[in-house]
Scaffold this motif. Sequence first.
Motif, PDB file in Angstrom:
ATOM      1  N   ALA A 681      46.435  55.800  37.433  1.00 43.45           N
ATOM      2  CA  ALA A 681      45.437  55.168  38.298  1.00 43.45           C
ATOM      3  C   ALA A 681      44.559  54.199  37.512  1.00 43.45           C
ATOM      4  CB  ALA A 681      44.583  56.232  38.974  1.00 43.45           C
ATOM      5  N   ALA A 682      44.113  54.635  36.317  1.00 49.99           N
ATOM      6  CA  ALA A 682      43.270  53.768  35.490  1.00 49.99           C
ATOM      7  C   ALA A 682      44.028  52.511  35.068  1.00 49.99           C
ATOM      8  CB  ALA A 682      42.773  54.533  34.266  1.00 49.99           C
ATOM      9  N   ALA A 683      45.278  52.701  34.609  1.00 47.16           N
ATOM     10  CA  ALA A 683      46.075  51.546  34.191  1.00 47.16           C
ATOM     11  C   ALA A 683      46.377  50.630  35.375  1.00 47.16           C
ATOM     12  CB  ALA A 683      47.373  52.016  33.532  1.00 47.16           C
ATOM     13  N   GLY A 684      46.615  51.220  36.543  1.00 46.34           N
ATOM     14  CA  GLY A 684      46.879  50.412  37.731  1.00 46.34           C
ATOM     15  C   GLY A 684      45.696  49.548  38.125  1.00 46.34           C
ATOM     16  N   VAL A 685      44.488  50.116  38.070  1.00 45.64           N
ATOM     17  CA  VAL A 685      43.286  49.330  38.372  1.00 45.64           C
ATOM     18  C   VAL A 685      43.135  48.191  37.363  1.00 45.64           C
ATOM     19  CG1 VAL A 685      40.764  49.400  38.456  1.00 45.64           C
ATOM     20  CG2 VAL A 685      42.097  51.221  39.522  1.00 45.64           C
ATOM     21  N   CYS A 686      43.340  48.525  36.084  1.00 41.21           N
ATOM     22  CA  CYS A 686      43.227  47.487  35.048  1.00 41.21           C
ATOM     23  C   CYS A 686      44.244  46.369  35.277  1.00 41.21           C
ATOM     24  CB  CYS A 686      43.434  48.109  33.665  1.00 41.21           C
ATOM     25  SG  CYS A 686      42.131  49.257  33.155  1.00 41.21           S
ATOM     26  N   ALA A 687      45.485  46.732  35.591  1.00 35.94           N
ATOM     27  CA  ALA A 687      46.526  45.725  35.804  1.00 35.94           C
ATOM     28  C   ALA A 687      46.194  44.847  37.007  1.00 35.94           C
ATOM     29  CB  ALA A 687      47.877  46.403  35.991  1.00 35.94           C
ATOM     30  N   THR A 688      45.714  45.458  38.081  1.00 32.74           N
ATOM     31  CA  THR A 688      45.372  44.686  39.278  1.00 32.74           C
ATOM     32  C   THR A 688      44.268  43.678  38.994  1.00 32.74           C
ATOM     33  OG1 THR A 688      46.012  46.562  40.677  1.00 32.74           O
ATOM     34  CG2 THR A 688      44.615  44.866  41.666  1.00 32.74           C
ATOM     35  N   VAL A 689      43.207  44.146  38.324  1.00 34.47           N
ATOM     36  CA  VAL A 689      42.090  43.253  38.006  1.00 34.47           C
ATOM     37  C   VAL A 689      42.531  42.154  37.051  1.00 34.47           C
ATOM     38  CG1 VAL A 689      39.827  43.143  36.891  1.00 34.47           C
ATOM     39  CG2 VAL A 689      40.361  45.028  38.444  1.00 34.47           C
ATOM     40  N   ALA A 690      43.341  42.515  36.049  1.00 34.83           N
ATOM     41  CA  ALA A 690      43.783  41.528  35.064  1.00 34.83           C
ATOM     42  C   ALA A 690      44.645  40.447  35.710  1.00 34.83           C
ATOM     43  CB  ALA A 690      44.544  42.220  33.934  1.00 34.83           C
ATOM     44  N   VAL A 691      45.587  40.850  36.522  1.00 32.25           N
ATOM     45  CA  VAL A 691      46.471  39.870  37.170  1.00 32.25           C
ATOM     46  C   VAL A 691      45.682  38.959  38.102  1.00 32.25           C
ATOM     47  CG1 VAL A 691      48.353  39.646  38.832  1.00 32.25           C
ATOM     48  CG2 VAL A 691      48.549  41.271  36.944  1.00 32.25           C
ATOM     49  N   ALA A 692      44.757  39.542  38.864  1.00 31.17           N
ATOM     50  CA  ALA A 692      43.951  38.725  39.774  1.00 31.17           C
ATOM     51  C   ALA A 692      43.044  37.765  39.009  1.00 31.17           C
ATOM     52  CB  ALA A 692      43.126  39.624  40.686  1.00 31.17           C
ATOM     53  N   SER A 693      42.426  38.260  37.918  1.00 34.17           N
ATOM     54  CA  SER A 693      41.498  37.428  37.153  1.00 34.17           C
ATOM     55  C   SER A 693      42.210  36.304  36.421  1.00 34.17           C
ATOM     56  CB  SER A 693      40.727  38.291  36.145  1.00 34.17           C
ATOM     57  OG  SER A 693      39.997  39.298  36.811  1.00 34.17           O
ATOM     58  N   ALA A 694      43.459  36.519  36.047  1.00 32.18           N
ATOM     59  CA  ALA A 694      44.226  35.447  35.407  1.00 32.18           C
ATOM     60  C   ALA A 694      44.873  34.530  36.435  1.00 32.18           C
ATOM     61  CB  ALA A 694      45.297  36.054  34.497  1.00 32.18           C
ATOM     62  N   GLY A 695      45.329  35.078  37.533  1.00 27.51           N
ATOM     63  CA  GLY A 695      46.054  34.290  38.517  1.00 27.51           C
ATOM     64  C   GLY A 695      45.184  33.346  39.320  1.00 27.51           C
ATOM     65  N   LEU A 696      43.966  33.759  39.671  1.00 24.81           N
ATOM     66  CA  LEU A 696      43.116  32.912  40.513  1.00 24.81           C
ATOM     67  C   LEU A 696      42.733  31.595  39.833  1.00 24.81           C
ATOM     68  CD1 LEU A 696      40.827  35.579  42.242  1.00 24.81           C
ATOM     69  CD2 LEU A 696      42.673  34.241  43.263  1.00 24.81           C
ATOM     70  N   PRO A 697      42.214  31.619  38.602  1.00 24.88           N
ATOM     71  CA  PRO A 697      41.917  30.321  37.979  1.00 24.88           C
ATOM     72  C   PRO A 697      43.170  29.516  37.677  1.00 24.88           C
ATOM     73  CG  PRO A 697      41.521  32.120  36.439  1.00 24.88           C
ATOM     74  CD  PRO A 697      41.753  32.743  37.770  1.00 24.88           C
ATOM     75  N   ALA A 698      44.302  30.196  37.362  1.00 25.33           N
ATOM     76  CA  ALA A 698      45.548  29.457  37.128  1.00 25.33           C
ATOM     77  C   ALA A 698      46.012  28.771  38.410  1.00 25.33           C
ATOM     78  CB  ALA A 698      46.620  30.406  36.603  1.00 25.33           C
ATOM     79  N   TRP A 699      45.874  29.448  39.532  1.00 24.57           N
ATOM     80  CA  TRP A 699      46.239  28.852  40.822  1.00 24.57           C
ATOM     81  C   TRP A 699      45.390  27.621  41.105  1.00 24.57           C
ATOM     82  CZ3 TRP A 699      43.407  28.314  45.389  1.00 24.57           C
ATOM     83  CH2 TRP A 699      44.159  27.944  46.520  1.00 24.57           C
ATOM     84  N   ARG A 700      44.092  27.700  40.758  1.00 21.73           N
ATOM     85  CA  ARG A 700      43.205  26.557  40.980  1.00 21.73           C
ATOM     86  C   ARG A 700      43.560  25.398  40.051  1.00 21.73           C
ATOM     87  NH1 ARG A 700      38.759  24.932  38.464  1.00 21.73           N
ATOM     88  NH2 ARG A 700      38.683  26.828  37.205  1.00 21.73           N
ATOM     89  N   LEU A 701      43.897  25.707  38.784  1.00 23.96           N
ATOM     90  CA  LEU A 701      44.188  24.653  37.813  1.00 23.96           C
ATOM     91  C   LEU A 701      45.522  23.962  38.059  1.00 23.96           C
ATOM     92  CD1 LEU A 701      42.984  26.435  34.540  1.00 23.96           C
ATOM     93  CD2 LEU A 701      41.881  24.513  35.688  1.00 23.96           C
ATOM     94  N   THR A 702      46.442  24.624  38.761  1.00 27.72           N
ATOM     95  CA  THR A 702      47.776  24.040  38.963  1.00 27.72           C
ATOM     96  C   THR A 702      47.936  23.409  40.337  1.00 27.72           C
ATOM     97  OG1 THR A 702      48.574  26.231  39.647  1.00 27.72           O
ATOM     98  CG2 THR A 702      48.890  25.598  37.341  1.00 27.72           C
ATOM     99  N   ARG A 703      46.851  23.262  41.061  1.00 29.36           N
ATOM    100  CA  ARG A 703      46.952  22.636  42.385  1.00 29.36           C
ATOM    101  C   ARG A 703      47.305  21.164  42.253  1.00 29.36           C
ATOM    102  NH1 ARG A 703      41.622  24.223  45.650  1.00 29.36           N
ATOM    103  NH2 ARG A 703      40.714  23.616  43.667  1.00 29.36           N
TER     104      ARG A 703
END
Length: 703
Positions: A681-703
């Motif tokens: 559960a702890a690792a899953g929360v960390c993975a979810t937050v990490a992927v979202a925190s990396a993916g959102l700015p990358a999505w904005r930068l690659t528009r």
Amino acid sequence: MLTVVLAGLRDRWASFLGGFVALALGVGLLATMGLGLSATLHAPERPPQRFASSPVVVQGQDRLTLDVRRGPRTVPVELRLDRPQPVDGRVLRELRARWTVTASGGPDAVGVDAVGVDAPAAEVRTLVGDRARVLTGTERAQADPDPDRDARALVGLNALLGTSGGVTAFVSVFVVASTFAFAVALRRREFGLLRTAGATPGQIRRLLLTEAAALGVLASAAGCALGALGAPLLARALVDGGLAPAWFTIGGASWPFHTAFWTGVTVALAGAVAASRRAGKVGPTAALREADVDADALPLGRAVLGTGLLLAGLGLLVWTCATEPSALLKRKTYTTLPMLLITGVALLSPLLVRPAARLLRSRGAVGTLVRENSAAAVRRTAAVAAPVLVTVALAGTLFGSATGVTRAKEAESREQTAAQYVVSGEELRPVAAPPGAVVSPTGATSVFVRDGAEAVVKYGARAVADPAAFAELARLPVVAGDLRDLDDRSIVVNEEFERHRVGETVEVWRADGSGPVQLRVAAVLALGTGDNGPYVTRANAPGSALDRIDARGGGTATVRALEASGGTVPSEHRPDGGNPQNRLGMILVLGIALVYTVIGLANTLLMATSVRGGELASLRLAGATRAQVLRVVTGEAALAVAIGTVLGLMVTGVVLGALGAGLAALSAPVVLAPPWAVIGAAAGVCATVAVASAGLPAWRLTR
């Protein structure tokens, strides 16, 4: 300088937001825990109940005073008895001859531990002298049943809040220091330009320290406000969760705010010190030539400190296991000791990131980029892996150790009796054994034993009503002697006793302070998880009430007899380690670590990804699709979380291995397993937050 600092904070507020939130939350939690701790230092004065209408209470002595050696001198030491002694009969007769004396159960005051007296306190003290205790005012509550229940209720709460505060301080320092270090790494080109413009290394260092001080003051002030709001909510949650008594409330102490505020400022400055030294070494041209490959991700000072902490953590585990293995079973030990290992591994994580990333054998361009980028950007990968390591390691060590100790106690409890039924209750009524049945009643008591000439130790003991039945049903870990030899002139001890050879004589004071009596050692038990002995007969346990009955055979007649005892049939004895309140406390500690990890991950990845616009644009120009770029960025984040999880599991394995060795040394059952559900559960929360925190700015930068 101040103008530059304020302008920098204003322009780079996004990069400072994570550190501000982490520090403010840390100060808020410290203030909240401090306010809770201040409320646990003193139990409230409760009005007397048993003798509420009597102005004076005469109570039997409740202390055992023995002389011990302190260097060349002999000094008296007082030890608290389980219950007060009966008031001396001569004292009662003298009191009744002069005044009205009331016993709590009626007018007959023979053999009671306390009586109420309607008389002036000074005159009662003159008559009684040192033959009994004279209580007045709120002291009269000491004659109530279980007068220490309030203070005892606060002991566990005090430990919980202290542990939570310690974890808060530990994780906040870790996250804030990591945030500052990574922010400095991202600003190397800026510092190079400042050096080119004529700034000295000292000015660069002062710039960062001033930024940290400003951030620390603002965040600490906000945190104190959060603490003032959160403390009443914490008190209510503790009461509702059964962790605190119903009367528990937060007081008006001011020291928690001062402590939390200055701790926050100190943490901010301490987190910036190492980063400022590193920033001061940036040369005018080195920063301008810098590539994205981290060649100096592990400075010598960090390597030395990490190695020292890692060796210290391992050494303490080995030393504790070898010299005092029972300490490994205590919550305080398995909560604090892993922090040395966690910090050491986290500091050395840049050494482990590159080889760990190279283990990824994914085919295709995306997998190759994920592997090579993670191995090249060691600082970024380590900054993401470190907070995950903290959370996974705390989850594994806290829950794994607590569950292991609980299972060991339960297994030991099951193995130590051959009974079909185990009935427990606070005060059971004695039962006769039906035909064909064996019934062994026991109760809690205590004994006082000298440990050399310098100390007297109070042992929690068990009082055996029927030694023959006890020997037939008990399956205790006997290392010497025979349980069948227990009688009114002997004692069963464990290996913790100074004198623990069969046939030796032990000088014992009983639970009511009577003694000393000389008891022969009939048998010696292994230490186990802490509940193995000593055992005495009821003749040496005055005032002991039955609280457990073991029985075997006799069929339904035995069940009916046990039901008449007033206990629950059947009832397996459950150790204290299985207390749900303990688990709730661990969830609180882990929740604090997880919140900090989420903040650290989000802040690090938002900063790291936001400055990768040129790199991501180059990938697009090289033919990568937007989806492929997003998979690369999120894959790097997921790989860093995986590395942190593996490192956390390594720490968990070391700690649980030491606990297993300690249980084996105590001759206790070893039932250990990592808490996979909690870790997942702890690792899953960390993975979810990490992927979202990396993916959102990358999505904005690659528009």
